[in-house]
Structures are given as C-alpha cells and as structure tokens.
Design a protein around this motif. Structure first.
Motif, mmCIF file in Angstrom:
data_model
loop_
_atom_site.group_PDB
_atom_site.id
_atom_site.type_symbol
_atom_site.label_atom_id
_atom_site.label_comp_id
_atom_site.label_asym_id
_atom_site.label_seq_id
_atom_site.Cartn_x
_atom_site.Cartn_y
_atom_site.Cartn_z
ATOM 1 N N GLY A 276 0.826 -1.201 0.000
ATOM 2 C CA GLY A 276 0.000 0.000 0.000
ATOM 3 C C GLY A 276 0.856 1.245 0.000
ATOM 4 N N SER A 277 0.224 2.385 0.135
ATOM 5 C CA SER A 277 0.801 3.741 0.131
ATOM 6 C C SER A 277 0.971 4.281 -1.273
ATOM 7 C CB SER A 277 2.159 3.846 0.845
ATOM 8 O OG SER A 277 2.107 3.301 2.122
ATOM 9 N N ALA A 278 0.966 3.415 -2.266
ATOM 10 C CA ALA A 278 1.122 3.813 -3.669
ATOM 11 C C ALA A 278 0.573 2.662 -4.502
ATOM 12 C CB ALA A 278 2.593 4.034 -3.982
ATOM 13 N N PRO A 279 0.223 2.953 -5.772
ATOM 14 C CA PRO A 279 -0.343 1.873 -6.591
ATOM 15 C C PRO A 279 0.677 0.777 -6.872
ATOM 16 C CG PRO A 279 -0.403 4.008 -7.753
ATOM 17 C CD PRO A 279 0.311 4.235 -6.476
ATOM 18 N N GLU A 298 -3.210 -6.150 -1.733
ATOM 19 C CA GLU A 298 -3.123 -4.692 -1.820
ATOM 20 C C GLU A 298 -4.288 -4.044 -1.084
ATOM 21 O OE1 GLU A 298 -2.773 -2.936 -5.728
ATOM 22 O OE2 GLU A 298 -2.343 -0.961 -4.859
ATOM 23 N N ARG A 299 -3.959 -2.997 -0.347
ATOM 24 C CA ARG A 299 -4.985 -2.246 0.402
ATOM 25 C C ARG A 299 -4.792 -0.758 0.144
ATOM 26 N NH1 ARG A 299 -2.132 1.319 2.436
ATOM 27 N NH2 ARG A 299 -0.502 0.880 3.871
ATOM 28 N N GLY A 301 -5.213 3.257 1.745
ATOM 29 C CA GLY A 301 -5.449 4.094 2.916
ATOM 30 C C GLY A 301 -4.912 5.484 2.712
ATOM 31 N N THR A 303 -3.364 9.083 5.258
ATOM 32 C CA THR A 303 -3.017 9.620 6.570
ATOM 33 C C THR A 303 -4.290 10.000 7.341
ATOM 34 O OG1 THR A 303 -0.923 10.417 5.749
ATOM 35 C CG2 THR A 303 -1.805 11.548 7.672
ATOM 36 N N GLU A 304 -5.211 10.654 6.676
ATOM 37 C CA GLU A 304 -6.404 11.178 7.356
ATOM 38 C C GLU A 304 -7.399 10.101 7.765
ATOM 39 O OE1 GLU A 304 -5.079 12.392 4.599
ATOM 40 O OE2 GLU A 304 -5.253 14.583 4.469
ATOM 41 N N VAL A 322 -7.962 -2.331 -5.157
ATOM 42 C CA VAL A 322 -7.602 -2.233 -3.737
ATOM 43 C C VAL A 322 -8.637 -2.953 -2.872
ATOM 44 C CG1 VAL A 322 -6.176 -0.183 -3.959
ATOM 45 C CG2 VAL A 322 -8.642 0.091 -3.618
ATOM 46 N N ASP A 381 -8.903 11.156 -4.404
ATOM 47 C CA ASP A 381 -8.598 10.029 -5.296
ATOM 48 C C ASP A 381 -9.811 9.733 -6.163
ATOM 49 O OD1 ASP A 381 -5.971 9.370 -4.332
ATOM 50 O OD2 ASP A 381 -6.922 8.583 -2.527
ATOM 51 N N ILE A 393 -8.653 2.286 -7.944
ATOM 52 C CA ILE A 393 -8.262 3.699 -7.980
ATOM 53 C C ILE A 393 -7.773 3.972 -9.394
ATOM 54 C CG2 ILE A 393 -6.703 5.441 -7.021
ATOM 55 C CD1 ILE A 393 -6.670 3.771 -4.463
ATOM 56 N N ARG A 396 -5.836 10.496 -9.584
ATOM 57 C CA ARG A 396 -5.959 11.413 -8.456
ATOM 58 C C ARG A 396 -6.399 12.762 -8.986
ATOM 59 N NH1 ARG A 396 -1.052 8.500 -6.815
ATOM 60 N NH2 ARG A 396 0.291 9.926 -7.940
ATOM 61 N N LYS A 398 -6.311 15.355 -6.886
ATOM 62 C CA LYS A 398 -5.336 16.232 -6.228
ATOM 63 C C LYS A 398 -4.013 16.147 -6.975
ATOM 64 C CE LYS A 398 -4.828 12.403 -2.967
ATOM 65 N NZ LYS A 398 -5.209 11.852 -1.697
ATOM 66 N N ASN A 407 4.634 11.016 -0.205
ATOM 67 C CA ASN A 407 3.871 11.990 -0.985
ATOM 68 C C ASN A 407 4.668 13.261 -1.228
ATOM 69 O OD1 ASN A 407 1.885 10.174 -0.721
ATOM 70 N ND2 ASN A 407 0.444 11.487 0.365
HETATM 71 P P1 AMP Z 1 -0.846 9.690 2.505
HETATM 72 O O1 AMP Z 1 -1.537 10.953 2.666
HETATM 73 O O2 AMP Z 1 0.640 9.706 2.591
HETATM 74 O O3 AMP Z 1 -1.393 8.815 3.466
HETATM 75 O O4 AMP Z 1 -1.173 9.134 1.052
HETATM 76 C C1 AMP Z 1 -2.436 8.699 0.752
HETATM 77 C C2 AMP Z 1 -2.594 8.540 -0.714
HETATM 78 O O5 AMP Z 1 -1.785 7.463 -1.170
HETATM 79 C C3 AMP Z 1 -3.990 8.160 -1.090
HETATM 80 O O6 AMP Z 1 -4.857 9.260 -1.130
HETATM 81 C C4 AMP Z 1 -3.775 7.514 -2.452
HETATM 82 O O7 AMP Z 1 -3.666 8.510 -3.446
HETATM 83 C C5 AMP Z 1 -2.426 6.833 -2.266
HETATM 84 N N1 AMP Z 1 -2.549 5.397 -1.997
HETATM 85 C C6 AMP Z 1 -2.467 4.730 -0.837
HETATM 86 N N2 AMP Z 1 -2.608 3.390 -1.029
HETATM 87 C C7 AMP Z 1 -2.779 3.221 -2.356
HETATM 88 C C8 AMP Z 1 -2.976 2.102 -3.211
HETATM 89 N N3 AMP Z 1 -2.990 0.869 -2.735
HETATM 90 N N4 AMP Z 1 -3.135 2.332 -4.525
HETATM 91 C C9 AMP Z 1 -3.118 3.574 -5.022
HETATM 92 N N5 AMP Z 1 -2.924 4.668 -4.290
HETATM 93 C C10 AMP Z 1 -2.750 4.498 -2.968
#
Ligand code: AMP
Ligand code: MCA
Length: 510
Positions: A276-279, A298-299, A301, A303-304, A322, A381, A393, A396, A398, A407
């Motif tokens: 996770g954290s990115a595609p 894959e999941r 999430g 920060t918020e 996801v 997203d 997903i 984005r 944003k 990020n």
């Molecule tokens: P952050 O604010 O650092 O937590 O980043 C969150 C952002 O990471 C999300 O809004 C998504 O754009 C991206 N993200 C997290 N997990 C995934 C995933 N499995 N696939 C694609 N994008 C993800």
C-alpha cells in the motif's frame, strides 16, 4: 478500561515475557520490556510537566526507544507528532511553529540546526540517535517510572500526522485514540494476525503505514516484529525465513523481484505480503505471484483515514484493485453533480467510518473543505466500484506525486523554485520511475540569463526533504496552458515520460 488504545497495544501485556521486537543483533525485547520503557519515558514526560493534550514531536531514526516514546505518549495522553527523518530544519520549523510541541526529540546531528527553532518556540529539545543515546536517554534515566495510565476516551487526540496540501502548506491531521484503535482491530481481524505472527518490519515508523498499520496491528494481535532500521534487499532476504508476514510499499516488492535470490524457497513459508501507500502495478503483482506463488494483498489508505479498503484474505486478490471497503467503513463514489454514482462509474472516492480523522489542526476552513458535515471525507482520489464491490483507484484529482510511498505535493516544490533567480515559473510533475513508481521532475521556464541548474539543485537540497527534490530538471520556453490558463501537466508528463528510462540523459540535480 481507562485508555483502550494503550491497553490494546501494550497495557494488556505489560507483564508478558512474549517477544515483541527481534533486533538486528539478536536481542529480543518482550512486551514487558517495552511497557517498562514506556513507563520510564512517561515518568520523564510527567517530570517535564507534560499533560494530557500537550504535544511532543519526534524526528529520530527508527529504534525501539522511538516506539516506546510513541507508547509513552499514548499512556500519558500526550499527542505524538512523528516527523519524517528526511525533513530539513526549514520544514521542521513550520511543524514546530504550527503544533507548538512542548518537547522536540531529534537526532543529535540535527541538534544545532533545530536549537534556534525550539528556543523560539519555547520547546525543550532532546536528542535520541539510532543507538538510543543522547540527552533524551539521560533525562529518562533520571526520572521515576510512572505506571499510571492517563484516562483517554476514543475521542481524545492521539497523534498529529502532517500531510502537505495542494496549496503547499502542510496540515496536521488529528487522529484520535478511537481512529487508531478501530483501524487496528479491523485490520487484525481482516488479515488474521495472531500472536504466532512475526512481521518483517522494514518501514519507517513516522508514517501511518509503518506505525499504525504495522506496529498497532502486530501489538494488538500479540505478535512480534523483526525490526530492521529500514529497507535493504539484503537484510530483508536474510530475515525472511524467520518471518510469517511483511508489509511494504510497491518499491519493496520491485526491489525484491530484482534480486535473483528472492525465490519460492525464500518466500514460500510466508503467510502474507501486503502492499500500500502507492499503486502496485498489476505487472508487479503478477510477477510476484509467478516467482513466489503469493498474491500480494493490496490495500488502500490515507493519513487522514488510516486504512479504507483491502483485498480479501480469502478469495480473489485482484491485481490493479484495492479490494473491498473494510468492515465498518463506507465508500461512495461521487459524481461532479454531488450525487453518488452507480457501480462501474468513475468519480471522487469519499470515505466515512470510525477510522476517519477529526480534522486539521487549527485549520477549520481546510477541514470544512475536505470533511463533509455528514462525516464523509473527500479523498482527492478518483475511482470506481465494480458490480462485485472491488474498488479500483483510477487516478488522483489532487495534484500529488507518490515516490517510493512518500507523498510529494508539486505546489510546495514549485513555490520554492519560482522564487529562485533565473526561474520565471515552474511545473513539477511525476513520471514513471522503475524503482520509486513515480520520479519527481521539474520543468522550468527561464528568466533573464536563465537558471544555474547546479545552484538550484543545491538550494533545493538545503530546503526540502530528499524524496521531494526533483531528480531531473527540464528547461522549456513556456508552460503549456489550456484556455483557462491552467498548466497542462498531462502534456508535460507525456513529453517527459521516458526521462527515467534506461539510457535517458541525466541533467543537473539528477
Ligand atoms: P498519505 O496521505 O501519505 O497517506 O497518502 C495517501 C494517498 O496514497 C492516497 O490518497 C492515495 O492517493 C495513495 N494510496 C495509498 N494506497 C494506495 C494504493 N494501494 N493504490 C493507489 N494509491 C494508494
Ligand atoms: C529515498 N530517496 C527517495 C526516496 N527515498 N527519492 C524518492 N522517493 C523516495 N521514496 C532518495 C534518497 O535520498 C537518495 O537520494 C536516493 O533517493 C536513493 O536512495 P535509496 O538508498 O535508494 O533509498 P532508500 O533509503 O533505499 O529508500 C527507499 C525506500 C524508502 C526504502 C523506498 O523511501 C521507504 O522506506 N519508503 C517507504 C515510505 C512509506 O513508509 N510510506 C508510507 C506513507 P540521494 O542519492 O540524492 O541521496 S503512509 C501512507 O502513504 C498511507 C497511510 C498508506 O496508505 O500507507
């Protein structure tokens, strides 16, 4: 229970000899050891006059003591503010000014640079290095341990995590004890973590992934972690045979796949790999499955919100998706007219549930822009939900680059570049990068004699964390704009798409 999150993570096992951390030298720290460390730190916090609701900021290398500091803050009701170790003093200055922590704990190498910042803010500056030495340790050794636990409700604030914004100004996302506890419980169940699990922990602990997803889930389950200081392919390959599970960003998996020693024998015994954290590219998912027999789970999430969706533990883990909303989490896809869209249609992903944060610290207008009164958070997203319920997903809305799981908000980099001599304007974009997923590129329009690219790279490295720095600079006569005057970043992304391809020329700063 007076402090459910603390009890869930460590309080309930404060006397347990069960292992919690397996350290690189072979040393093992038990749950009881960790609870004792937290109690000593809580004693120091109390001696320094910190009370429930006060803030403590930490920018330290990963160590067991850093984890104990997080737990001590939870125990004391102090709001914990972890900061990326890559942030420069400039960046830290903003966070300290905004959150007004009473204590800032940093690596000794940053002490001199941070001293004027903490003095101006009236905060106590302490040091803690990767070997757990420094003035923090000395202060803790002087204090009497405190085993009392400060009562905290689900609504009390546990942590602030700063996330940059599309306006270039970072926002402190306020996460409650309830947000963290509910997400940890749900993930433990969904991913079947138990006290028999040994998680290979190679993530940093200053972000949601490494701290809340990895540590909170493992501690809730009563399992243990092989505690690596960071990701290195060699160390991960060495430790894998002793692990049952690993959580990573896609870069971890592409790097492992690049290692010929990573094969079915090395990974076959594992119970679970999550990403996770990115595609995660479908291609990476497929190659991983072929090589090891494992389907990476894959999941998705933020920060918020903590974690929102997950591919199933049992059942089809679909590459490129996801998965499903987690138990208790609602996901809806909103159209431009502000109404929810049916299955299969693409729109803005919105999330509601016990995982969703309380808002941005001292930014009510920003909070109101992104968190609806009915509790739905507007993620930024774009995605869709198919007829079976899988969330994909697709992009984005944003303007955000994700590089190696970190990020980068282009606006923040552009604001800095635009102020430098020889730069009329800039556009910062992310383009495909084999290792980091996206690589940061700055397109510059020259002014006068034009920019000195080496000088720019040097200036940027003094001001911005390493992962935000452009890895390539490109000069252009003008930026492409649409009829509304908006920069067409898609045009720039297309032009620069091959910049990180093998054999592409490197320029200053790269
Ligand atoms: P952050 O604010 O650092 O937590 O980043 C969150 C952002 O990471 C999300 O809004 C998504 O754009 C991206 N993200 C997290 N997990 C995934 C995933 N499995 N696939 C694609 N994008 C993800
Ligand atoms: C390091 N560099 C980077 C990155 N990391 N550049 C771009 N992107 C990065 N992520 C720089 C280094 O400073 C160095 O620059 C050069 O790139 C190569 O460094 P290298 O040694 O290869 O890097 P590394 O130390 O091996 O780190 C790469 C990494 C690391 C292991 C992928 O970035 C990492 O641990 N990422 C995990 C991020 C994470 O935990 N994200 C979770 C966010 P130079 O040569 O100039 O010195 S939480 C989140 O997103 C939500 C909640 C969620 O869904 O999880």
């Amino acid at each position: 229970m007076t402090n459910p999150l603390y009890d869930m993570l460590i309080g309930g096992r404060a006397d347990s000899p069960a292992p919690l951390l397996h350290l690189p030298g072979g040393q093992v720290l038990s749950y009881a050891d960790m609870a004792a460390r937290a109690a000593r730190i809580a004693g120091m916090l109390s001696a320094e006059g910190l009370e429930k609701g006060d803030r403590l900021a930490m920018q330290c290398p990963k160590s067991p003591e850093a984890l104990a500091l997080y737990l001590a803050c939870l125990q004391s009701g102090v709001i914990f503010l972890p900061l990326n170790t890559a942030y420069t003093p400039d960046e830290i200055g903003y966070f300290v000014g905004d959150a007004a922590p009473k204590i800032v704990v940093t690596d000794p190498s940053a002490e001199d640079a941070l001293r004027p910042i903490t003095e101006a803010a009236g905060a106590l500056l302490l040091t803690l290095d990767a070997e757990e030495q420094g003035s923090f340790a000395a202060r803790v050794a002087e204090a009497a341990p405190v085993t009392e636990v400060t009562p905290c409700t689900q609504e009390d604030l546990a942590c602030f995590l700063y996330t940059s914004g599309t306006t270039g100004r970072s926002k402190g996302a306020m996460l409650t004890h309830g947000n963290l506890a509910s997400n940890a419980e749900t993930l433990t169940r969904t991913w079947r973590f138990t006290d028999a699990d040994v998680l290979l922990h190679a993530l940093p602990i200053f972000h949601a992934h490494g701290l809340f997803v990895a540590c909170n889930v493992l501690m809730n389950a009563g399992g243990s972690m092989i505690w690596l200081p960071g990701f290195s392919t060699e160390a991960v390959l060495e430790a894998l045979p002793r692990a049952t599970s690993m959580m990573g960003v896609p870069t971890f998996y592409t790097r492992l796949l690049d290692a010929p020693a990573f094969d079915r024998d090395r990974a076959g015994h594992m119970r679970l790999f999550t990403s996770g954290s990115a595609p995660l590219l479908a291609e990476t998912h497929d190659r991983f499955r072929e090589r090891t027999g494992h389907a990476i789970l894959e999941r998705y999430g933020m920060t918020e919100t903590g974690m929102n969706t997950s591919n199933p533990y049992d059942g089809d883990r679909r590459a490129g998706t996801v998965g499903f909303p987690l138990e208790g989490v609602e996901i809806r896809i909103m159209g431009e007219e502000g109404t929810p869209l049916p299955a299969g249609e693409t729109g803005m992903i919105e999330v509601r549930g016990p995982n969703v944060f309380k808002g941005y610290w001292q930014m009510p207008e920003k909070t109101a822009e992104e968190l609806r009164e009915n509790g739905f958070f507007i993620t930024g997203d774009l995605g869709r939900i198919d007829a079976e319920g899988y969330v994909t997903i697709v992009g984005r809305e944003k303007d955000l680059i994700i590089s190696g799981g970190y990020n980068v908000y282009p606006k923040e980099v552009e604001q800095l570049l635009d102020d430098l001599p020889g730069v009329r304007e800039s556009a910062v974009i992310g383009v495909p990068h084999a290792d980091f997923g996206e690589g940061v590129v700055a397109v510059l329009v020259a002014e006068g004699a034009g920019p000195d690219l080496d000088g720019i790279a040097e200036e940027v490295s003094g001001r911005l964390a390493n992962y935000k720095r452009p890895k390539r600079y490109v000069l252009r006569e003008a930026l492409p704009r649409n009829t509304m005057g908006k920069v067409q970043k898609n045009v720039l992304r297309e032009e620069c798409a091959e910049l990180f391809a093998p054999g592409a020329a490197r320029q200053a700063g790269g």
